[in-house]
Design a protein around this motif. Structure first.
Motif, PDB file in Angstrom:
ATOM      1  N   SER A   1       0.981  -1.207   0.103  1.00  0.00           N
ATOM      2  CA  SER A   1      -0.038   0.178   0.040  1.00  0.00           C
ATOM      3  C   SER A   1       0.761   1.270   0.106  1.00  0.00           C
ATOM      4  N   VAL A   2       0.712   1.923   0.999  1.00  0.00           N
ATOM      5  CA  VAL A   2       1.521   3.117   1.156  1.00  0.00           C
ATOM      6  C   VAL A   2       2.217   3.333   2.741  1.00  0.00           C
ATOM      7  N   ARG A   3       3.190   4.095   2.729  1.00  0.00           N
ATOM      8  CA  ARG A   3       3.788   4.304   4.139  1.00  0.00           C
ATOM      9  C   ARG A   3       3.915   5.599   4.535  1.00  0.00           C
ATOM     10  N   TYR A   4       3.426   6.157   5.612  1.00  0.00           N
ATOM     11  CA  TYR A   4       3.467   7.471   5.978  1.00  0.00           C
ATOM     12  C   TYR A   4       4.454   7.633   7.163  1.00  0.00           C
ATOM     13  N   SER A   5       5.792   8.558   7.081  1.00  0.00           N
ATOM     14  CA  SER A   5       6.652   8.897   7.998  1.00  0.00           C
ATOM     15  C   SER A   5       6.698  10.317   8.074  1.00  0.00           C
ATOM     16  N   LEU A   6       7.462  10.644   9.076  1.00  0.00           N
ATOM     17  CA  LEU A   6       7.534  12.218   9.422  1.00  0.00           C
ATOM     18  C   LEU A   6       9.122  12.519   9.100  1.00  0.00           C
ATOM     19  N   GLY A   7       9.382  13.935   8.602  1.00  0.00           N
ATOM     20  CA  GLY A   7      10.630  14.445   8.459  1.00  0.00           C
ATOM     21  C   GLY A   7      10.825  15.867   8.922  1.00  0.00           C
ATOM     22  N   ALA A   8      11.907  16.596   8.667  1.00  0.00           N
ATOM     23  CA  ALA A   8      12.035  17.993   9.292  1.00  0.00           C
ATOM     24  C   ALA A   8      12.746  18.808   8.394  1.00  0.00           C
ATOM     25  N   VAL A   9      12.436  19.881   8.408  1.00  0.00           N
ATOM     26  CA  VAL A   9      12.942  21.021   7.631  1.00  0.00           C
ATOM     27  C   VAL A   9      12.921  22.261   8.390  1.00  0.00           C
TER      28      VAL A   9
ATOM     29  N   MET B   1      16.396  17.600   6.526  1.00  0.00           N
ATOM     30  CA  MET B   1      16.957  16.340   6.732  1.00  0.00           C
ATOM     31  C   MET B   1      16.293  15.348   5.831  1.00  0.00           C
ATOM     32  N   ASN B   2      17.537  14.580   5.072  1.00  0.00           N
ATOM     33  CA  ASN B   2      17.029  13.722   4.304  1.00  0.00           C
ATOM     34  C   ASN B   2      16.547  12.494   4.804  1.00  0.00           C
ATOM     35  N   ARG B   3      16.852  12.176   5.664  1.00  0.00           N
ATOM     36  CA  ARG B   3      16.244  10.909   6.679  1.00  0.00           C
ATOM     37  C   ARG B   3      15.038  11.237   7.291  1.00  0.00           C
ATOM     38  N   TYR B   4      14.184  10.360   7.430  1.00  0.00           N
ATOM     39  CA  TYR B   4      13.083  10.298   8.184  1.00  0.00           C
ATOM     40  C   TYR B   4      13.235  10.613   9.756  1.00  0.00           C
ATOM     41  N   LEU B   5      12.550  11.128  10.350  1.00  0.00           N
ATOM     42  CA  LEU B   5      12.563  11.428  11.797  1.00  0.00           C
ATOM     43  C   LEU B   5      11.798  10.115  12.369  1.00  0.00           C
ATOM     44  N   LEU B   6      10.863   9.636  11.868  1.00  0.00           N
ATOM     45  CA  LEU B   6       9.968   8.687  12.479  1.00  0.00           C
ATOM     46  C   LEU B   6       9.329   7.909  11.495  1.00  0.00           C
ATOM     47  N   THR B   7       9.300   6.648  11.256  1.00  0.00           N
ATOM     48  CA  THR B   7       8.574   5.576  10.334  1.00  0.00           C
ATOM     49  C   THR B   7       7.637   4.735  11.095  1.00  0.00           C
ATOM     50  N   PRO B   8       6.855   4.082  10.583  1.00  0.00           N
ATOM     51  CA  PRO B   8       6.081   2.968  11.279  1.00  0.00           C
ATOM     52  C   PRO B   8       7.143   1.886  11.381  1.00  0.00           C
ATOM     53  N   GLU B   9       7.068   1.259  12.713  1.00  0.00           N
ATOM     54  CA  GLU B   9       7.960   0.347  13.167  1.00  0.00           C
ATOM     55  C   GLU B   9       7.436  -0.491  13.968  1.00  0.00           C
ATOM     56  N   THR B  10       6.293  -0.121  14.790  1.00  0.00           N
ATOM     57  CA  THR B  10       5.828  -0.872  16.095  1.00  0.00           C
ATOM     58  C   THR B  10       4.518  -1.545  15.391  1.00  0.00           C
ATOM     59  N   GLU B  11       3.921  -2.502  16.099  1.00  0.00           N
ATOM     60  CA  GLU B  11       2.859  -3.161  15.997  1.00  0.00           C
ATOM     61  C   GLU B  11       1.468  -2.211  15.686  1.00  0.00           C
ATOM     62  N   TYR B  12       1.587  -1.252  16.661  1.00  0.00           N
ATOM     63  CA  TYR B  12       0.427  -0.063  16.509  1.00  0.00           C
ATOM     64  C   TYR B  12       0.531   0.812  15.719  1.00  0.00           C
ATOM     65  N   GLU B  13       1.510   0.859  14.816  1.00  0.00           N
ATOM     66  CA  GLU B  13       1.874   1.883  13.517  1.00  0.00           C
ATOM     67  C   GLU B  13       1.546   1.118  12.340  1.00  0.00           C
ATOM     68  N   HIS B  14       1.991  -0.332  12.567  1.00  0.00           N
ATOM     69  CA  HIS B  14       1.888  -1.303  11.266  1.00  0.00           C
ATOM     70  C   HIS B  14       0.326  -1.771  11.091  1.00  0.00           C
ATOM     71  N   MET B  15      -0.201  -2.051  12.271  1.00  0.00           N
ATOM     72  CA  MET B  15      -1.624  -2.606  12.212  1.00  0.00           C
ATOM     73  C   MET B  15      -2.662  -1.626  12.807  1.00  0.00           C
ATOM     74  N   GLY B  16      -3.623  -1.573  12.061  1.00  0.00           N
ATOM     75  CA  GLY B  16      -4.784  -0.681  12.428  1.00  0.00           C
ATOM     76  C   GLY B  16      -5.588  -0.546  11.148  1.00  0.00           C
ATOM     77  N   VAL B  17      -6.554   0.369  11.444  1.00  0.00           N
ATOM     78  CA  VAL B  17      -7.565   0.622  10.297  1.00  0.00           C
ATOM     79  C   VAL B  17      -6.691   1.134   8.882  1.00  0.00           C
ATOM     80  N   VAL B  18      -5.778   1.994   9.006  1.00  0.00           N
ATOM     81  CA  VAL B  18      -4.959   2.177   7.779  1.00  0.00           C
ATOM     82  C   VAL B  18      -3.492   2.002   8.107  1.00  0.00           C
ATOM     83  N   PRO B  19      -3.151   0.781   7.737  1.00  0.00           N
ATOM     84  CA  PRO B  19      -1.678   0.293   8.175  1.00  0.00           C
ATOM     85  C   PRO B  19      -0.568   1.122   7.725  1.00  0.00           C
TER      86      PRO B  19
END
Ligand code: BMA
Length: 315
Positions: free
Chosen positions: A229-237, A251-269
């Motif tokens: 599907s798609v992945r939603y992450s956070l970054g900074a400028v 920042m070229n890297r992300y600050l946070l990306t889905p890595e835990t069960e409650y970020e991977h699994m839910g109504v919109v994974p």
């Protein structure tokens, strides 16, 4: 699993709020909250969707320790077609809160049959809200107001895009614009392109900018295609304090990306999503209250200077 040592770290109490925390049921989804400091407390404006209702309602929640929240029983926003913006005003989610003096401006999208419209509200007490105006044409769900006038003008960031059009994604970039009065906006200019971020090829979107000594810290979300599907992450400028149309760090890297069960699994994974962040300038900390998989709220915290340096160095 963690891929690398991101600057933002999850609070051990995560997820700090989920559907079961609402005193009446049956709640099904909890979204990312609007966030700010109010009368010395952390305030979240939380959208919750009941399993038996089509649209969300939104409750104020406050906390003295930033982790344990008391949720007000009466919603601040609920769908009410008799109110000022009537039938245009559905599904209160994705609040962007900006404090200017003792007034808190709340930007929120309304998913209507005319497309997604940006409503501006204001409040001083978070008990009642006053509608200000519709300040963007559809489809624009995200105007983010800077917390003060810059060179005599109000300034905002946007991510306009055309929902459903085949070329939709090509418009999902961030723009800047200016206003004398918060109602009339103009001099729109492109600011940031989604494909400048390796983790956000499809869309990027802004949050309420935060003033720091070295520039306006702008946390963004970004969306990327993933295997299923798609992945939603956070970054900074970081934007120039005097002229926020100048990008002084990213920042070229992300600050946070889905890595835990409650970020991977839910109504919109695979979603970590935020509309703001709270900077504790004295403690040099940044707190981000974010939505996990459109089902719960997590708290991620990081060293403010490390984030600012990360932007300046382009890590
Ligand atoms: C965005 C926002 C967020 C949500 C995300 C994923 O457009 O509406 O609230 O987390 O989509 O569904």
């Amino acid at each position: 699993m963690t891929r690398y040592n991101t600057i933002l770290k999850r609070n051990p109490a995560n997820p700090i709020i989920g559907p079961a925390d609402f005193p009446y049921g049956p709640a099904d989804q909890v979204f990312n909250p609007g966030q700010c400091m109010f009368e010395g407390k952390t305030l979240l404006l939380i959208s919750v969707k009941m399993a038996n209702e089509k649209y969300c309602r939104a409750h104020v929640a406050t906390s003295t320790d930033g982790v344990n929240f008391e949720i007000e029983e009466k919603p601040l926003f609920e769908v009410d077609h008799d109110k000022e913006f009537g039938k245009l005003d559905n599904h209160p989610i994705d609040f962007r809160i900006t404090q200017m003096g003792d007034t808190y401006y709340i930007m929120r999208p309304g998913n209507s049959e005319w497309g997604c419209i940006a409503f501006l509200y204001k409040t001083k007490d978070f008990k009642t809200v006053e509608p200000v105006e519709i300040i963007a044409l559809p489809n624009n769900r995200v105007p983010c107001l800077f917390p003060e006038k810059i060179n005599g003008e109000y300034v905002r960031l946007d991510r306009p895009y055309s929902v459903g059009a085949p070329y939709e994604k090509s418009f999902a970039n961030i723009w800047i614009s200016y206003s004398p009065d918060l109602i009339h906006w103009g001099r729109h200019r492109p600011l940031l392109k989604r494909d400048e971020f390796p983790w956000a090829g499809l869309k990027i979107g802004p949050t309420t900018p935060i003033k720091t000594e070295k520039g306006w810290l702008e946390i963004i979300h970004g969306v990327q295609n993933s295997f299923w599907s798609v992945r939603y992450s956070l970054g900074a400028v970081l934007l120039d304090l005097e002229d926020p149309s100048k990008i002084i760090g990213k920042m070229n890297r992300y600050l946070l990306t889905p890595e835990t069960e409650y970020e991977h699994m839910g109504v919109v994974p695979d979603v970590v999503f935020t509309t703001g962040a709270i900077a504790d300038l004295d403690k040099r900390r940044l707190r981000v209250y974010y939505g996990g998989a459109d089902t719960c709220i997590g708290l991620a915290e990081g060293d403010l200077d490390e984030i600012i340096d990360g932007c300046l160095k382009g890590i």
